[in-house]
Design a protein around this motif. Structure first.
Motif, mmCIF file in Angstrom:
data_model
loop_
_atom_site.group_PDB
_atom_site.id
_atom_site.type_symbol
_atom_site.label_atom_id
_atom_site.label_comp_id
_atom_site.label_asym_id
_atom_site.label_seq_id
_atom_site.Cartn_x
_atom_site.Cartn_y
_atom_site.Cartn_z
ATOM 1 N N SER A 31 -4.064 10.553 4.099
ATOM 2 C CA SER A 31 -2.722 10.390 3.555
ATOM 3 C C SER A 31 -2.097 11.776 3.447
ATOM 4 C CB SER A 31 -2.769 9.696 2.188
ATOM 5 O OG SER A 31 -3.389 10.535 1.237
ATOM 6 N N ASP A 32 -0.855 11.841 2.990
ATOM 7 C CA ASP A 32 -0.164 13.133 2.913
ATOM 8 C C ASP A 32 -0.944 14.168 2.117
ATOM 9 O OD1 ASP A 32 1.908 12.196 4.444
ATOM 10 O OD2 ASP A 32 3.180 11.687 2.728
ATOM 11 N N ASN A 33 -1.542 13.762 1.005
ATOM 12 C CA ASN A 33 -2.240 14.720 0.156
ATOM 13 C C ASN A 33 -3.603 14.198 -0.280
ATOM 14 O OD1 ASN A 33 -2.632 17.089 -1.304
ATOM 15 N ND2 ASN A 33 -1.739 16.217 -3.157
ATOM 16 N N GLY A 34 -4.307 13.505 0.607
ATOM 17 C CA GLY A 34 -5.610 12.989 0.228
ATOM 18 C C GLY A 34 -6.104 11.931 1.176
ATOM 19 N N VAL A 35 -6.616 10.855 0.589
ATOM 20 C CA VAL A 35 -7.258 9.792 1.360
ATOM 21 C C VAL A 35 -6.872 8.447 0.760
ATOM 22 C CG1 VAL A 35 -9.497 8.843 2.044
ATOM 23 C CG2 VAL A 35 -9.235 11.302 1.820
ATOM 24 N N ASP A 36 -6.535 7.490 1.619
ATOM 25 C CA ASP A 36 -6.276 6.124 1.169
ATOM 26 C C ASP A 36 -7.490 5.259 1.469
ATOM 27 O OD1 ASP A 36 -3.711 6.631 0.248
ATOM 28 O OD2 ASP A 36 -2.760 6.052 2.131
ATOM 29 N N MET A 37 -7.933 4.500 0.456
ATOM 30 C CA MET A 37 -9.008 3.520 0.634
ATOM 31 C C MET A 37 -8.345 2.170 0.870
ATOM 32 S SD MET A 37 -11.706 1.935 -2.133
ATOM 33 C CE MET A 37 -12.590 3.409 -2.499
ATOM 34 N N GLY A 46 -9.779 -4.950 2.560
ATOM 35 C CA GLY A 46 -9.248 -6.171 3.136
ATOM 36 C C GLY A 46 -10.265 -7.289 3.083
ATOM 37 N N TRP A 47 -9.794 -8.464 2.690
ATOM 38 C CA TRP A 47 -10.653 -9.644 2.667
ATOM 39 C C TRP A 47 -9.750 -10.856 2.719
ATOM 40 C CZ3 TRP A 47 -14.202 -11.847 -1.671
ATOM 41 C CH2 TRP A 47 -15.264 -12.545 -1.099
ATOM 42 N N GLY A 48 -10.094 -11.800 3.574
ATOM 43 C CA GLY A 48 -9.190 -12.905 3.799
ATOM 44 C C GLY A 48 -7.892 -12.329 4.334
ATOM 45 N N LYS A 49 -6.788 -12.719 3.743
ATOM 46 C CA LYS A 49 -5.484 -12.179 4.165
ATOM 47 C C LYS A 49 -4.955 -11.133 3.177
ATOM 48 C CE LYS A 49 -4.182 -16.005 7.045
ATOM 49 N NZ LYS A 49 -3.066 -16.758 7.584
ATOM 50 N N LYS A 50 -5.748 -10.835 2.142
ATOM 51 C CA LYS A 50 -5.326 -9.869 1.121
ATOM 52 C C LYS A 50 -5.665 -8.445 1.549
ATOM 53 C CE LYS A 50 -5.873 -13.100 -2.678
ATOM 54 N NZ LYS A 50 -4.611 -13.191 -3.341
ATOM 55 N N ARG A 51 -4.736 -7.515 1.243
ATOM 56 C CA ARG A 51 -4.931 -6.099 1.539
ATOM 57 C C ARG A 51 -4.466 -5.276 0.347
ATOM 58 N NH1 ARG A 51 -6.657 -8.891 4.986
ATOM 59 N NH2 ARG A 51 -6.426 -8.741 7.235
ATOM 60 N N ILE A 52 -5.264 -4.270 -0.012
ATOM 61 C CA ILE A 52 -4.818 -3.299 -1.012
ATOM 62 C C ILE A 52 -5.147 -1.905 -0.494
ATOM 63 C CG2 ILE A 52 -5.118 -4.904 -2.938
ATOM 64 C CD1 ILE A 52 -7.498 -3.166 -3.830
ATOM 65 N N THR A 53 -4.380 -0.932 -0.930
ATOM 66 C CA THR A 53 -4.594 0.458 -0.552
ATOM 67 C C THR A 53 -4.674 1.283 -1.824
ATOM 68 O OG1 THR A 53 -3.408 0.159 1.530
ATOM 69 C CG2 THR A 53 -3.660 2.419 0.737
ATOM 70 N N VAL A 54 -5.822 1.918 -2.038
ATOM 71 C CA VAL A 54 -6.069 2.734 -3.223
ATOM 72 C C VAL A 54 -5.868 4.199 -2.844
ATOM 73 C CG1 VAL A 54 -7.701 3.302 -5.052
ATOM 74 C CG2 VAL A 54 -7.756 1.021 -4.007
ATOM 75 N N PRO A 55 -4.857 4.885 -3.423
ATOM 76 C CA PRO A 55 -4.566 6.266 -3.035
ATOM 77 C C PRO A 55 -5.363 7.295 -3.861
ATOM 78 C CG PRO A 55 -2.847 5.472 -4.496
ATOM 79 C CD PRO A 55 -3.832 4.349 -4.324
ATOM 80 N N PHE A 56 -6.224 8.031 -3.201
ATOM 81 C CA PHE A 56 -6.914 9.166 -3.818
ATOM 82 C C PHE A 56 -6.228 10.427 -3.303
ATOM 83 C CE2 PHE A 56 -10.114 5.881 -4.103
ATOM 84 C CZ PHE A 56 -10.718 6.114 -5.328
ATOM 85 N N THR A 57 -5.796 11.291 -4.213
ATOM 86 C CA THR A 57 -5.136 12.515 -3.796
ATOM 87 C C THR A 57 -5.976 13.727 -4.206
ATOM 88 O OG1 THR A 57 -3.819 12.533 -5.844
ATOM 89 C CG2 THR A 57 -2.807 11.545 -3.894
ATOM 90 N N LYS A 58 -5.771 14.825 -3.509
ATOM 91 C CA LYS A 58 -6.519 16.052 -3.822
ATOM 92 C C LYS A 58 -6.045 16.588 -5.164
ATOM 93 C CE LYS A 58 -7.255 17.112 1.002
ATOM 94 N NZ LYS A 58 -6.915 17.979 2.123
ATOM 95 N N ALA A 59 -6.996 17.005 -5.971
ATOM 96 C CA ALA A 59 -6.672 17.524 -7.315
ATOM 97 C C ALA A 59 -6.204 18.964 -7.236
ATOM 98 C CB ALA A 59 -7.900 17.426 -8.206
#
Length: 182
Positions: free
Chosen positions: A160-166, A169-182
Motif C-alpha cells: 500500500s502507499d505506506n505499508g501493507v494491506d492484508m 476473502g471467503w465466499g463472496k465477502k472481502r475485507i482489507t486490513v491496512p497495516f502502515t509503517k510506524a
C-alpha cells in the motif's frame, strides 16, 4: 546351541518388524482445514519480510459463511488454532502502533463491517479463550462483496502507499486490513 541362537535372532527381527509396522499406522488423518501462511513480500527469494500470518483454511462445502463465522462474535479467522501474526517491524493498525513481534489475529464479522483485532495471547485454540484485555489494537473494516466466490478462506498481502494491506476473502465477502509503517 546354534539353532537356539538362530531362532532367537529370527524372533527378534520379526518382533522389530511387527513393532515398526504398528507404529507406522499411528499417524493422524490429514486436517480438513489445512494450515497455510501468507507474507509480504510474498517472494520466497525475498527474506526481508514485513509481515506474516499463519492460519488454517476452512472450506465452505455448501455451508453458510454466517454460521461458520457468526456476526458479532470473536472469530479465529480460519479454523483450528487462532491465526498467528508476526510483524517484523513496528506497524500501525489505525492510530495504534504495534511493536514488532508475534501476536494472535482475530476478527469480529459483521454484515457491513468487520473488526480486526491484534492480541498478545499466543498458542490459543480457536477463539474460545479470547481475552479482550490482551488486545493491542482494533480497527473496523468495511466489507465488500465480490461476484466470485472463494471456497477456502484465503489471506494475502499487497503493498500500500505506506505499508501493507492484508486481504481476507471467503465466499463472496472481502475485507482489507491496512497495516502502515510506524
Amino acid at each position: 546351541m546354534k539353532k537356539t541362537k538362530l531362532i532367537t535372532t529370527i524372533t527378534m527381527v520379526f518382533a522389530m518388524l511387527t513393532a515398526l509396522n504398528v507404529q507406522a499406522q499411528d499417524f493422524p488423518k490429514l486436517d480438513a482445514s489445512p494450515m497455510d501462511a501468507a507474507a509480504f513480500p510474498s517472494s520466497y527469494k525475498e527474506s526481508n519480510k514485513l509481515i506474516k500470518i499463519i492460519y488454517s483454511r476452512p472450506q465452505l462445502k455448501d455451508r453458510d459463511i454466517n454460521k461458520l463465522a457468526p456476526a458479532g462474535k470473536v472469530w479465529r479467522t480460519g479454523a483450528n488454532e487462532a491465526d498467528q501474526l508476526t510483524l517484523y517491524t513496528d506497524m500501525k493498525l489505525g492510530d495504534t502502533t504495534i511493536k514488532a513481534g508475534t501476536y494472535t489475529f482475530y476478527t469480529i464479522p459483521g454484515e457491513d463491517e468487520w473488526t480486526a483485532i491484534v492480541n498478545t495471547d499466543l498458542n490459543t485454540w480457536g477463539s474460545y479463550f479470547y481475552d479482550e484485555s490482551k488486545d493491542v489494537a482494533r480497527i473496523k473494516i468495511p466489507v465488500t462483496t465480490s461476484d466470485d466466490s472463494v471456497e477456502a478462506l484465503g489471506i494475502m498481502f499487497t503493498a500500500s502507499d505506506n505499508g501493507v494491506d492484508m486481504h481476507i476473502g471467503w465466499g463472496k465477502k472481502r475485507i482489507t486490513v491496512p497495516f502502515t509503517k510506524a
